[in-house]
Design a protein around this motif. Sequence first.
Motif, PDB file in Angstrom:
ATOM      1  N   GLY A   1       0.887  -1.205  -0.134  1.00  0.00           N
ATOM      2  CA  GLY A   1      -0.110   0.076  -0.067  1.00  0.00           C
ATOM      3  C   GLY A   1       0.852   1.220   0.021  1.00  0.00           C
ATOM      4  O   GLY A   1       0.372   2.310  -0.804  1.00  0.00           O
TER       5      GLY A   1
ATOM      6  N   SER B   1      -5.512   1.459  -0.911  1.00  0.00           N
ATOM      7  CA  SER B   1      -6.469   1.098   0.140  1.00  0.00           C
ATOM      8  C   SER B   1      -6.430  -0.230  -0.012  1.00  0.00           C
ATOM      9  O   SER B   1      -6.502  -1.375   0.894  1.00  0.00           O
ATOM     10  CB  SER B   1      -7.612   1.903   0.346  1.00  0.00           C
ATOM     11  OG  SER B   1      -7.151   3.053   0.758  1.00  0.00           O
TER      12      SER B   1
ATOM     13  N   SER C   1      -3.481  -2.560   0.899  1.00  0.00           N
ATOM     14  CA  SER C   1      -3.049  -2.542   2.085  1.00  0.00           C
ATOM     15  C   SER C   1      -4.063  -3.401   2.696  1.00  0.00           C
ATOM     16  O   SER C   1      -3.836  -4.088   3.798  1.00  0.00           O
ATOM     17  CB  SER C   1      -3.277  -1.199   2.706  1.00  0.00           C
ATOM     18  OG  SER C   1      -2.304  -0.570   2.169  1.00  0.00           O
ATOM     19  N   GLN C   2      -5.427  -3.436   2.368  1.00  0.00           N
ATOM     20  CA  GLN C   2      -6.586  -4.099   3.183  1.00  0.00           C
ATOM     21  C   GLN C   2      -7.027  -5.417   2.743  1.00  0.00           C
ATOM     22  O   GLN C   2      -7.919  -6.055   3.333  1.00  0.00           O
ATOM     23  CB  GLN C   2      -7.923  -3.151   3.361  1.00  0.00           C
ATOM     24  CG  GLN C   2      -7.364  -1.759   3.966  1.00  0.00           C
ATOM     25  CD  GLN C   2      -8.566  -0.673   3.935  1.00  0.00           C
ATOM     26  OE1 GLN C   2      -9.638  -1.303   3.491  1.00  0.00           O
ATOM     27  NE2 GLN C   2      -8.396   0.336   4.167  1.00  0.00           N
TER      28      GLN C   2
ATOM     29  N   ARG D   1      -7.870   4.329  -4.092  1.00  0.00           N
ATOM     30  CA  ARG D   1      -8.613   3.398  -3.776  1.00  0.00           C
ATOM     31  C   ARG D   1      -7.718   1.847  -4.140  1.00  0.00           C
ATOM     32  O   ARG D   1      -7.832   0.939  -3.297  1.00  0.00           O
ATOM     33  CB  ARG D   1      -9.855   3.285  -4.594  1.00  0.00           C
ATOM     34  CG  ARG D   1     -10.753   4.484  -4.191  1.00  0.00           C
ATOM     35  CD  ARG D   1     -11.871   4.542  -5.041  1.00  0.00           C
ATOM     36  NE  ARG D   1     -13.019   3.451  -4.697  1.00  0.00           N
ATOM     37  CZ  ARG D   1     -13.980   3.250  -5.481  1.00  0.00           C
ATOM     38  NH1 ARG D   1     -14.269   3.800  -6.502  1.00  0.00           N
ATOM     39  NH2 ARG D   1     -14.849   2.259  -5.130  1.00  0.00           N
TER      40      ARG D   1
END
Length: 689
Positions: free
Chosen positions: A413, A427, A430-431, A424
């Motif tokens: 990320g 993110s 990262s998620q 977006r």
Amino acid sequence: MSKRPLLIEIGCEELPSSALRELGEGLLERVSTKLRDLRLDHDHGRCFATPRRIAVQFDGVDEEAPAERRETLGPPLAQARDDSGAWTRAALGFAAKQGIEADELQLIDSPKGQRVGVVRDVAGAQLREALPGLLAEAITELPIAKRMRWGRSRLEFARPIQWLLTLFGDESNFGTVLGLETGNRSRGHRFHAPAELVIADPASYVATLEKAYVIADFDRRREIIREQVIACAAELGARALIDEDLLEEVTSLVEWPVALAGSFDSEFLEVPAEALISSMQSHQKYFPVVDDSGQLKARFITVSNIASHRPESVIAGNERVIRPRLADAAFFYRQDLGTRLDARVADLDRVVFQARLGSIGDKSRRIAAVAAKLAALMNSDEALARRAGELCKADLVSEMVLEFGELQGIAGGYYARNDGEDPRVCSAISQHYWPLQAGGELPEDAVAVAVALADRLDTLVGIFGIGQKPSGSRDPFGLRRAAIAILRLLIEKELPLDLREILLMVSSEFAEGVIAGDAVETALDYLLDRLPALYEDAGLPIELFRAVRATGCTQPLDYVRRLEALRVFSQRPEAAALAAANKRVANILSRADLDDGSEVSDNLLQEPAEKALARSVATIAVDNKEDLHNARYADALGRLATLRGDVDRFFDEVMVNSDDPALRANRLALLARLRQEFSRIADISLMAA
């Protein structure tokens, strides 16, 4: 029986922190079990665990178990004497085996008639005599993954045992246990109180150790550490990040905790906070510190196992140790920034995901394709989901993740942001591993949700497709966690997606012949089987899950809406009767020769009760149509609950199996219509006792 307090302590060299609590609790469980087996009644017990000892203490244990009358049965009376009344060889042999004369045999009534036998009063076990054997068995049975030997001893344990303390009231000498002398002596803190301690009685154990700089109670020591760390951070005008697993580990490493605050160079704060936090927590066992806005500060809190007269020296030592670790993180981060994240994607083809399923590169391409399709179904951005899918695994070949594996996704990320990727996409990278643990936080954005789903669905279909489903405790690809995460994402993000459809979508991305043809159905069953585990804390009866499962519902969001409606319905007074009626209807229909498309003919309704039921079912079917379309299942079931009276009267007053074939077929069609209206929501016949 008189009771006396009992204390057992096993003193060791430093025990492994990862197993300390388990060892303490295991000792308590095994000693308690063995006391019960000996019929020695005992009061409340508690366990203690520090790096150098595990111990158990009972407020009271019987000195002696009650005497027991024992019957030993021999041959039946008919086989014990011959026709002349003399003892047979069977009786004589049994008596000899019992060490008595045949004339001492007694007649005993048994469920199979009279038998000869022996009745003896056996004295109960005495704790003084039983303790050495009991303790030896408890020690050898403790759950220890890796045992070791020391010196010339044949004894195996997690670490060399240095002493055994045994106190029963004021008695302490119980001979040797596994070659070690028992007694009333313990030891305090290795540095603050190295001399032997005499424990006068079990009740004084905790206080005596505390005077010797040992907090014996694990939970109390953990809370002392928590309070010290919080207070230490407050003095810095900050807040400590207290990870519960780290707190547990630190508690297992110290006997006399002293929290101290240290610092590091603020230049390291240019490195992603997660990397610094990971290094402090995983490698140094430090508690990071953040300010009021959640920004990491150049401070940390360490928990020492010594109350030093020169705490500044202890702090300085910890600061020297942490600097190289943070310098490594900073070096790897700066090195990684020199290469774009998308330039690393090609390297993923050299990293194996699973031998038969290809490389991580292959998996990334499948994730990208599926994420784009899922995004379309979620009315989100397909292009961003595809891009995030392409890049989500690229950081696995970065220097940072190779050194700090727990930063996978997080590092990517940061690198994506540095490369100017869409926020977006960053993110989502990262998620996409979220939730990281049971009950953990879910991805926030729809693009991230699409990638998170695609990643786990790909693993699930692929691994099931090559026949490697989890077995027992073995689950190398984390399929159980993946399944729970998929269900949570679909339910908590309120995504009306059908599992069978999206599993078919995922399976289509694998090359032909790679996965078995039943992979989708196998994975689907596995996912639906996990739903009860997801709601385990709610205490819902398994019958409710079966009732919904029987409808063939494969959309998790819809499934749980039905489940919740069924939970509410099950608490109504009409529920049990209607469930029983549905079960009766199901049994009747299973034996009937009825066409699936049979309609109810009003002209063939003769009895008032069947006319009333037909009108009610028809009315409710119309009224429920909109509620069923909008998944308002509780409202629909509420209307169906009003049928109880009509259903009861129908079965009381109407003969279903009429001699007239037309009437019989019509009444069966009415029952089928009744069952159909319930089955639109759940098969409540499965709720019947």
